[in-house]
Design a protein around this motif. Structure first.
Motif, PDB file in Angstrom:
ATOM      1  N   UNK A 141       0.771  -1.189   0.075  1.00  0.00           N
ATOM      2  CA  UNK A 141      -0.094  -0.051  -0.012  1.00  0.00           C
ATOM      3  C   UNK A 141       0.832   1.381  -0.135  1.00  0.00           C
ATOM      4  N   UNK A 142       1.974   1.273   0.840  1.00  0.00           N
ATOM      5  CA  UNK A 142       2.827   2.275   0.997  1.00  0.00           C
ATOM      6  C   UNK A 142       3.870   2.721  -0.211  1.00  0.00           C
ATOM      7  N   UNK A 143       4.725   1.725  -0.464  1.00  0.00           N
ATOM      8  CA  UNK A 143       5.578   1.478  -1.310  1.00  0.00           C
ATOM      9  C   UNK A 143       5.019   1.427  -2.604  1.00  0.00           C
ATOM     10  N   UNK A 144       4.178   0.581  -3.158  1.00  0.00           N
ATOM     11  CA  UNK A 144       3.664   0.391  -4.384  1.00  0.00           C
ATOM     12  C   UNK A 144       2.858   1.599  -4.940  1.00  0.00           C
ATOM     13  N   UNK A 145       2.078   2.349  -3.948  1.00  0.00           N
ATOM     14  CA  UNK A 145       1.402   3.183  -4.294  1.00  0.00           C
ATOM     15  C   UNK A 145       2.297   4.772  -4.647  1.00  0.00           C
TER      16      UNK A 145
END
Length: 458
Positions: free
Chosen positions: A207-211
């Motif tokens: 959620x944090x890195x991919x987004x």
């Protein structure tokens, strides 16, 4: 039926995968230090080389020095890390992850519109979950109901004591007691196997890195109006922008692969095996899969919730569920004739292709709440506080810079003791010999005004 490993080994493997994801999470954020400071180090090496060449061109008697660009860049990066440049990215990652973790259950229940229920509200569901918890040797998880006609369920929680199970209204109305018990048993096994902890870590990781990575890639690479706005900036920050785009592409690729690696699709098959072990009724689980097929989609959920669901039809780089066909075929090994005439092929209607469209679809379903102000603002404040505390303890120079940046100044009583006032002089103090050198009778001496000023003192 299935090659199920021991429970202890399964839990240990999940813990190791969670630690691996967290380590990669922090390393990827720490690599941002190199992305932002390496271009400056490269410029320093280039300037040093140009200065050396200029000196040799001007006829300097010194031999032409050969500048080692790798050495200069390495020294520049070493100085950045020595000055505390490593701290903000890693503390920022820690604070963002910590705040997002605190909001995870709230975000999940809000996204699925789940509300807690008690025995008087849903006695049928409550009794089933309570009995299964006793059989599994676990404390009863909190029970939630999602007011939607979709047929699905999920489990969440860091530990069995803080776990929860959510079941949709459509599932309660569409399944009989045996089928509902099979679905609830599947989620209970996820809690027992600590799959919920791994899924939570992987969901926040993606959620944090991919987004974050995808927003950078799409902002800079997609041909749209935003890209045209960034073109003028490329002339000033070309290498920083290129480094950030490369970092984002690497993060998207590595993040998607790690999530699929960490959340093995075998976890659902293992949970199915555990559910059969608890209920002794594999046909009920297969029947539930048939009824749910085609009605499992919860509108508006992101990949954080999708990874937790009992059944999911999502595909792409963040797909973490086996196809319903694989699950039914595994159960068919126990009761060979139970799937006759149901059309198993229909259960496997999934988009398995991996292309720009599927990656975009997956990226658009990354949780937007991780970048919401109610998450980012506490994370930024916490990051500054932690960084300032670390700087005060280990790097006072960085702490002073942070104080100056905010306009903070130490109180007069805590500041360094001021120098004692010099006694009043009846004659001007002597001018140092090194400063008073000049031509004799220097009428235009720069120290003449100083002598005149001191002569006016009492």
């Amino acid at each position: 039926m299935l090659p199920v490993n021991g429970l202890y080994g399964h839990i240990q493997r999940n813990n190791l995968k969670s630690i691996l994801l967290l380590c990669v999470f922090f390393l990827l954020f720490e690599s941002l230090t190199v992305v932002f400071y390496l271009p400056d180090a490269a410029r320093s090496a280039s300037i040093a080389q140009q200065d050396s060449e200029a000196e040799s061109t001007l006829g300097s008697t010194e031999p032409h020095a050969v500048v080692d660009p790798v050495g200069v860049m390495g020294e520049s990066m070493r100085q950045v890390f020595a000055d505390g440049g490593w701290a903000p990215p890693i503390t920022g990652a820690f604070c963002w992850l910590a705040v997002a973790w605190l909001f995870l259950n709230y975000a999940v229940t809000k996204a699925t519109k789940a509300r807690p229920v008690e025995r008087r509200d849903e006695p049928r569901l409550y009794n089933i979950v309570e009995n299964l918890s006793l059989l599994a040797g676990l404390p009863r998880p909190a029970i939630y109901v999602m007011e939607t006609e979709a047929m699905n369920a999920y489990a969440a929680g860091m530990t069995p004591r803080t776990a929860m199970i959510a079941v949709s209204r459509g599932l309660l109305q569409g399944l009989d007691d045996d089928e509902l018990e099979a679905v609830a048993a599947h989620e209970i096994i996820h809690i027992r196997n600590r799959d919920t902890r791994l899924v939570a870590v992987a969901s926040l990781f993606s959620g944090i890195l991919f987004r974050m990575g995808w927003l950078i890639v799409s902002f800079n690479l997609q041909p749209n109006a935003r890209m045209l706005l960034t073109l003028p900036l490329l002339g000033f920050f070309f290498w920083e922008t290129m480094g950030l785009v490369i970092w984002a592409c690497f993060t998207v690729i590595l993040g998607g692969w790690l999530v699929r690696f960490a959340i093995s699709r075998a976890r659902d098959l293992n949970a199915d095996a555990g559910a059969v072990e608890l209920t002794k009724n594999p046909a009920a689980l297969a029947s539930a899969l048939r009824k749910i097929q085609g009605r499992e989609t919860l509108p508006g959920v992101d990949v954080t919730v999708d990874a937790m669901l009992f059944v999911s039809n999502s595909s792409g780089p963040l797909s973490t569920h086996p196809s319903p066909r694989a699950r039914v075929e595994a159960l068919q090994g126990v009761v060979p004739d139970m799937a006759a005439g149901i059309g198993i092929d229909a259960l496997s209607a999934r988009r398995e292709g991996l292309n720009w469209a599927t990656v975009t679809a997956a990226a658009n379903r990354t949780p937007k709440w991780v970048s919401h102000p109610y998450v980012l603002l506490p994370a930024v404040l916490l990051n500054f506080s932690v960084t300032y505390a670390m700087a005060s303890a280990f790097n006072p120079a960085l702490a002073e810079k942070m104080s100056d940046f905010l306009g903070f100044h130490a109180p007069a009583g805590e500041a360094a003791p001021p120098a004692q006032a010099a006694p009043l002089r009846s004659s001007p103090p002597p001018i140092p010999q090194t400063l008073s050198k000049g031509t004799s009778g220097d009428a235009g001496s720069p120290h003449r005004g100083a002598r005149k000023f001191y002569s006016l003192l009492p």
